[in-house]
Design an enzyme around this catalytic site. Structure first.
Site, PDB file in Angstrom:
ATOM      1  N   THR A   1      -3.438 -10.086 -19.992  1.00  0.00           N
ATOM      2  CA  THR A   1      -2.635 -10.877 -18.810  1.00  0.00           C
ATOM      3  C   THR A   1      -3.459 -10.206 -18.179  1.00  0.00           C
ATOM      4  OG1 THR A   1      -0.859 -10.124 -18.910  1.00  0.00           O
ATOM      5  CG2 THR A   1      -1.355 -12.420 -20.368  1.00  0.00           C
TER       6      THR A   1
ATOM      7  N   TYR B   1       7.382 -13.176 -11.019  1.00  0.00           N
ATOM      8  CA  TYR B   1       6.175 -13.144 -12.200  1.00  0.00           C
ATOM      9  C   TYR B   1       6.043 -14.280 -12.512  1.00  0.00           C
ATOM     10  CZ  TYR B   1       3.348 -10.709 -16.190  1.00  0.00           C
ATOM     11  OH  TYR B   1       2.858  -9.765 -16.718  1.00  0.00           O
TER      12      TYR B   1
ATOM     13  N   HIS C   1       5.137  -9.329 -28.844  1.00  0.00           N
ATOM     14  CA  HIS C   1       4.428  -9.614 -27.650  1.00  0.00           C
ATOM     15  C   HIS C   1       3.711  -8.067 -27.804  1.00  0.00           C
ATOM     16  CE1 HIS C   1       2.662 -11.752 -25.115  1.00  0.00           C
ATOM     17  NE2 HIS C   1       3.929 -12.075 -24.094  1.00  0.00           N
TER      18      HIS C   1
ATOM     19  N   SER D   1       2.516 -15.411 -15.448  1.00  0.00           N
ATOM     20  CA  SER D   1       1.773 -14.080 -16.185  1.00  0.00           C
ATOM     21  C   SER D   1       0.397 -15.193 -16.391  1.00  0.00           C
ATOM     22  CB  SER D   1       2.359 -14.607 -17.844  1.00  0.00           C
ATOM     23  OG  SER D   1       1.352 -14.244 -18.507  1.00  0.00           O
TER      24      SER D   1
END
Length: 608
Positions: A449, A436, A322, A438
């Protein structure tokens, strides 16, 4: 360019997000700290950030800090950062054979890479009004507009070109473990593919001297050779090292290099990508998730920008690292590979592999291991197996409605899914926690993001009405509460996509203070700040004709990782958790919440 939000807006948004998570006394304390920060050190840091941003117009204010955050993290990448997306099966069943699909997807991946590097890949554009802008005539006109102003021409018809600066890291790239901070490495000159099978490492060239792709029948021959190689699995599979703590792995890698493995590691690092061929068929969706999210570390190299994984029955998926990029780049690649390999496959069931000498073309990599490395691999395996053993993955498909019905009722499909998660957690644990979602900021240069904060005073009020006070509310009142949640969530989503969230801004100010050697401001030492960044419910969504499901591990030990998809007439939800949380029960509560929301929207009275 990605805007730096106004400090006062950031503080307001931050306090709005804190409100549902705190009691009155806690909130008062947090509010005081926030306003003191806004007037004092926060203002100074903000002005420095804006000045710094004005001096670096070639990039965005989040780029440096965000890469740093990922590359300095010392936890293993697998389960903590790497995510997966699995492909839908090929519509033609006979093409889901492992060798056929591996060949076709490899060929399509190389076609994508060559198209991208030649500058012919169609730009990624977000069309707000596709009837006007997603047309041949618009493409013809915009092609002749100089690139310095073409984006403005696109804006005129509500088309937003997206940042594609991450794409070059898709290929020939790897994350190299180093002490304290890893490095991203890319070698665009490398012409070979890395293939893992049964814990063994193989490489062969897929591009010839002139830069042309090998014939598909030759790629097929080499893959067939690898699939029929009956070398035993190595006693100490190297793949486990890429699942280790990053500092541990950095020291072991140094040891590998000193033991004469430099050339072999160079082949691994520079390979176009990693193709992992698994020797078993898939049992069900949960099995797909386990296989694509972590699988057997012996047969993965988690540091590569991505692993293309294909199982015995042709089930395919991508596990991606990532730090280099976000889901949007991987999704575009996945969409193109799926479309190309299913619509114009390079080979079919009748295709014969080329009669080439694969034993010469394919090189099996051998690694020289001393006792310290063998012990390191054994320890890595024990840790990996124990972590995987403690991970639960569960999923549901809610079949009673989806996007179509919700749009008919004029509520946001994403807002309804997020409301269901809030309602479910309240039902299961009787609390509202940091959540959360994204959101891509690829509409901006070097955007990454931003966070949408789905837990709000609105979702809390609505959830409490459904879970605790059902008898007190009429169906109309409940509908009103859902609409309020939807409106507010829509606003948050729009703000986040426009770079107007609060998370990245506060993150950058904190990063700036630390990089200047300043003491950490009191604002950041508030327990409430730590708590809102301890995301117990972490969520991410995508829907694509190429993707069957997606998922990731919980971001905290006592959290849920929620990958979800809202389709036209159903909603899919894939949840990961560790033993402190019960993912199966959470999903049952999500199902119940969705049922209740849909029934209320249809005007039905619901029972508790």
């Amino acid at each position: 360019r990605l805007p730096v939000p106004k400090l006062e807006d950031t503080i307001t948004r931050y306090l709005n997000a804190q409100k549902p998570l705190l009691n009155d006394d806690q909130f008062r304390k947090t509010e005081e700290l926030a306003h003191a920060f806004e007037k004092g050190i926060g203002r100074e840091l903000h002005e420095q950030l804006v000045a710094q941003d004005n001096q670096n117009k070639h990039t965005s204010y989040i780029t440096g800090p965000w890469f740093d955050m990922y590359l300095k993290a010392r936890e293993p990448v697998v389960l903590n950062f790497n995510a997966f997306m699995s492909f839908n099966p090929d519509p033609k069943p006979e093409y889901n054979d492992q060798l056929i699909r591996a060949t076709n997807m490899t060929v399509s991946a190389i076609r994508f890479m060559k198209t991208f590097r030649a500058g012919y890949l169609e730009p990624e554009v977000f069309h707000l009004n596709p009837e006007k802008s997603d047309t041949d005539i618009f493409k013809k006109i915009i092609r002749f507009v100089p690139s310095s102003v073409s984006w403005f021409g696109a804006y005129m018809v509500n088309a937003y070109p997206l940042d594609m600066s991450q794409y070059f890291r898709l290929f020939n790239s790897t994350r190299v473990p180093k002490l304290n901070k890893d490095e991203l490495y890319t070698d665009e000159k490398a012409k070979h593919l890395l293939v893992l099978r049964n814990g063994n490492f193989y490489v062969f060239d897929v591009i010839d001297r002139d830069g042309n792709m090998l014939k598909p029948s030759e790629i097929q021959a080499h893959l067939k050779y690898i699939l029929s190689d009956n070398s035993p699995a190595p006693a100490f599979p190297l793949g486990y090292l890429s699942s280790e703590n990053r500092d541990t792995w950095a020291l072991l890698r140094k040891n590998l290099l000193e033991n004469g493995n430099e050339e072999a590691l160079q082949k691994v690092d520079s390979a176009m990508f990693c193709l992992s061929l698994d020797d078993f068929p898939i049992k069900d969706f949960v099995h797909v998730s386990h296989t694509m999210l972590h699988g057997d570390a012996a047969n993965r190299w988690y540091d590569k920008s991505f692993n293309l994984i294909i199982t015995k029955d042709g089930t395919a998926g991508i596990n991606f690292e990532h730090s280099w990029g976000d889901g949007v780049a991987v999704l575009r690649f996945q969409n193109e590979v799926f479309k190309d390999s299913t619509k114009t496959p390079a080979i079919g069931p009748q295709s014969q592999p080329a009669s080439v000498d694969s034993s010469r073309a394919v090189q099996k990599l051998d690694f020289k291991l001393d006792d310290a490395l063998k012990a390191g691999i054994t320890k890595a395996k024990q840790k990996f197996d124990a972590t995987v053993e403690s991970l639960s993955l569960n999923l549901i498909q809610f079949q009673e409605g989806g996007k179509e019905l919700l749009k008919q009722k004029k509520v946001s499909p994403d807002a309804v899914a997020q409301l269901a998660f809030q309602m479910a957690f309240l039902r299961q644990y009787d609390q509202t926690v940091a959540t959360y979602e994204s959101c891509s900021t690829a509409a901006f240069k070097h955007g990454r993001t931003e966070t949408i904060r789905p837990a709000s005073v609105h979702t809390k009020k609505c959830s409490e009405a459904f879970v605790k006070e059902l008898s007190k509310h009429s169906t109309e009142e409940l509908q009103k509460l859902i609409v309020e949640c939807s409106k507010y969530h829509g606003r948050l989503t729009k703000e986040a996509a426009m770079g107007q969230g609060f998370d990245r801004h506060l993150f950058s100010l904190r990063y700036l203070a630390l990089s200047k050697g300043l003491p950490l401001p009191d604002f950041y030492q508030d327990q409430a700040y730590a708590r809102i960044n301890h995301n117990i419910i972490s969520t991410s969504t995508l829907v694509s004709p190429a993707v069957q499901l997606g998922g990731f591990g919980p971001v905290v030990a006592d959290g849920f990782g929620v990958g979800y998809q809202v389709h036209d007439d159903w909603i899919g939800c894939n949840v990961s958790s560790y033993p402190t949380r019960n993912g199966k029960e959470f999903l049952q509560c999500i199902h119940k919440s969705l049922e209740d929301i849909f029934n209320v929207l249809k005007g039905k009275k619901i029972g508790s």
